[in-house]
Design an enzyme around this catalytic site. Sequence first.
Site, mmCIF file in Angstrom:
data_model
loop_
_atom_site.group_PDB
_atom_site.id
_atom_site.type_symbol
_atom_site.label_atom_id
_atom_site.label_comp_id
_atom_site.label_asym_id
_atom_site.label_seq_id
_atom_site.Cartn_x
_atom_site.Cartn_y
_atom_site.Cartn_z
ATOM 1 N N TYR A 175 0.856 -1.187 0.000
ATOM 2 C CA TYR A 175 0.000 0.000 0.000
ATOM 3 C C TYR A 175 0.891 1.236 0.000
ATOM 4 C CZ TYR A 175 -3.558 3.387 1.376
ATOM 5 O OH TYR A 175 -4.406 4.473 1.416
ATOM 6 N N ASP A 270 9.441 2.935 0.300
ATOM 7 C CA ASP A 270 8.328 3.542 1.041
ATOM 8 C C ASP A 270 8.433 3.146 2.515
ATOM 9 O OD1 ASP A 270 6.005 4.510 2.069
ATOM 10 O OD2 ASP A 270 4.667 3.545 0.613
ATOM 11 N N LYS A 301 3.437 8.971 9.008
ATOM 12 C CA LYS A 301 3.088 8.381 10.312
ATOM 13 C C LYS A 301 3.989 8.887 11.451
ATOM 14 C CE LYS A 301 0.302 4.839 8.263
ATOM 15 N NZ LYS A 301 0.521 4.292 6.932
HETATM 16 C C1 LIG Z 1 -0.081 4.712 5.504
HETATM 17 C C2 LIG Z 1 0.788 4.466 4.340
HETATM 18 C C3 LIG Z 1 0.780 5.308 3.221
HETATM 19 C C4 LIG Z 1 -0.216 6.435 3.063
HETATM 20 O O1 LIG Z 1 -0.064 7.415 4.040
HETATM 21 P P1 LIG Z 1 -1.310 8.402 4.341
HETATM 22 O O2 LIG Z 1 -0.734 9.393 5.291
HETATM 23 O O3 LIG Z 1 -2.374 7.531 4.929
HETATM 24 O O4 LIG Z 1 -1.708 9.004 3.054
HETATM 25 C C5 LIG Z 1 1.696 5.087 2.216
HETATM 26 N N1 LIG Z 1 2.583 4.074 2.294
HETATM 27 C C6 LIG Z 1 2.611 3.220 3.350
HETATM 28 C C7 LIG Z 1 3.629 2.136 3.390
HETATM 29 C C8 LIG Z 1 1.711 3.384 4.395
HETATM 30 O O5 LIG Z 1 1.720 2.523 5.413
#
Ligand SMILES: *Cc1c(COP(=O)(O)O)cnc(C)c1O
Length: 468
Positions: A175, A270, A301
């Site tokens: 994701y 990521d 986060k």
């Molecule tokens: C949560 C997440 C995102 C998206 O971040 P948001 O602040 O919710 O837009 C992208 N990549 C990873 C790996 C994530 O866990």
Amino acid sequence: MADEPLTRSPQPSDDVPAGGLSAASSEAYDANAALFERAQRRIPGGVNSPVRAYRSVGGAPRFVRRAAGPYVYDAEDREYVDLVASWGPALLGHGNPSVVAAVKAAADRGLSFGAPTEGEVELAELVHDRVHRLGRSPIERLRLVSTGTEATMTAVRLARGATDRPLVVKFAGHYHGHSDGLLADAGSGVATLALPASAGVPAEIAAQTLVLPYNDEDALRLAFERHPGRIAAVITEAAAANMGVVAPLPGFNRFLVETAHANGALVILDEVLTGFRVHPGGWWALDPDGALDVDLITYGKVIGGGLPLAALGGRASVMDLLAPLGPVYQAGTLSGNPLAVAAGLATLRAADDDVYARVDAASQRVQAAVTAALTEAGVAHAISRAGNLFSVAFGVTEAPRDYDEVRAQESWRHPAFFHAMLEQGISLPPSVFEAWFLTAAHDDRALSRVEEALPSAARAAAAARRPA
Ligand SMILES: *Cc1c(COP(=O)(O)O)cnc(C)c1O
């Protein structure tokens, strides 16, 4: 809580035994259900992010009124040990005093200026130093944005701008936020709701993303053979944690970097979820393959400590292609917002080695208790881990290595397990496809309560029946 004054006025939850919250206290349940009903009239699905809606576990979500340390309190002020931690940001626990004080002080100075601030410079320096101290970090420049979605979306645009190529490789079950091109076979809520992809993404855009099975070197090699000179970047979760946790197999991340670079493509690591959560330097510093020579890293986060803040960083040669220096456009009215920067700075400053040691220890203690309880109840399972992140896969004996293996588990055991925990005052992620999150505030009291709740939840998982 132990330190509450004895003279406080009666609370709606007073008749509920500490740590034991049963659905029988229907008055308490009704306050959350009533709010959910009201919410659904004016908010699509009653929530502002899909996984919060409890669709895969059923029932009304608990509306959170406040949180402190390892606990959240619902609409009836019932206390739950929180293993969601805002889906990652609350590394220090909820309401950490130094973070709250920093945000209050920043608010007193003004909420948003649309002009650069010293705090943004400090945060960029701090991230650089924190990662660099652990090896030759690729973070020479950092740009702040408001969400992880923006960070990965911008990283992809930057990679395309740098290479003048159209295609992006991503892995099934990973994701990267909800931008059009990255939603194909995405984990998190897309997996929880069993959606193949999202409506509203034109086929032409989806076709620019090649989705490969994770941890599969042959698939990656083949993709580059089939599309010579066309792949701008490979984007990968540093360790996958949005389809449950699926760590990269040893050697996979290194192979990925070498293959991409040999073919003139960039690598976007990521770390929105793993960054500053699994290690002071993120997964980048923890990867068994050693320091990875990636081009761009995205954070989110934890870096915002609970406020909307995310970032992308990388080599100067790539990052300086961003406007105003270069031709790749990106902007944000609230980018680098002073309150969010203050929260991020205070969080990272507080997140020392001791914090990570505590999160690691808490995580290991819960993992051991989960295994003991499920084994005792006769439920086949595997704990899938990446650093202090872990998830529980039911009905398998080995941790899944890719999205197909993740989906082959007995996920129908999760709702019964989840609700048995919830009734005992433990708030788990309401999806089997999400990691469990510990914080540095999970002390012996909180962890003991998790341990006490697990045996009956394991029996509930054992008694669950496969849907017809
Ligand atoms: C949560 C997440 C995102 C998206 O971040 P948001 O602040 O919710 O837009 C992208 N990549 C990873 C790996 C994530 O866990």
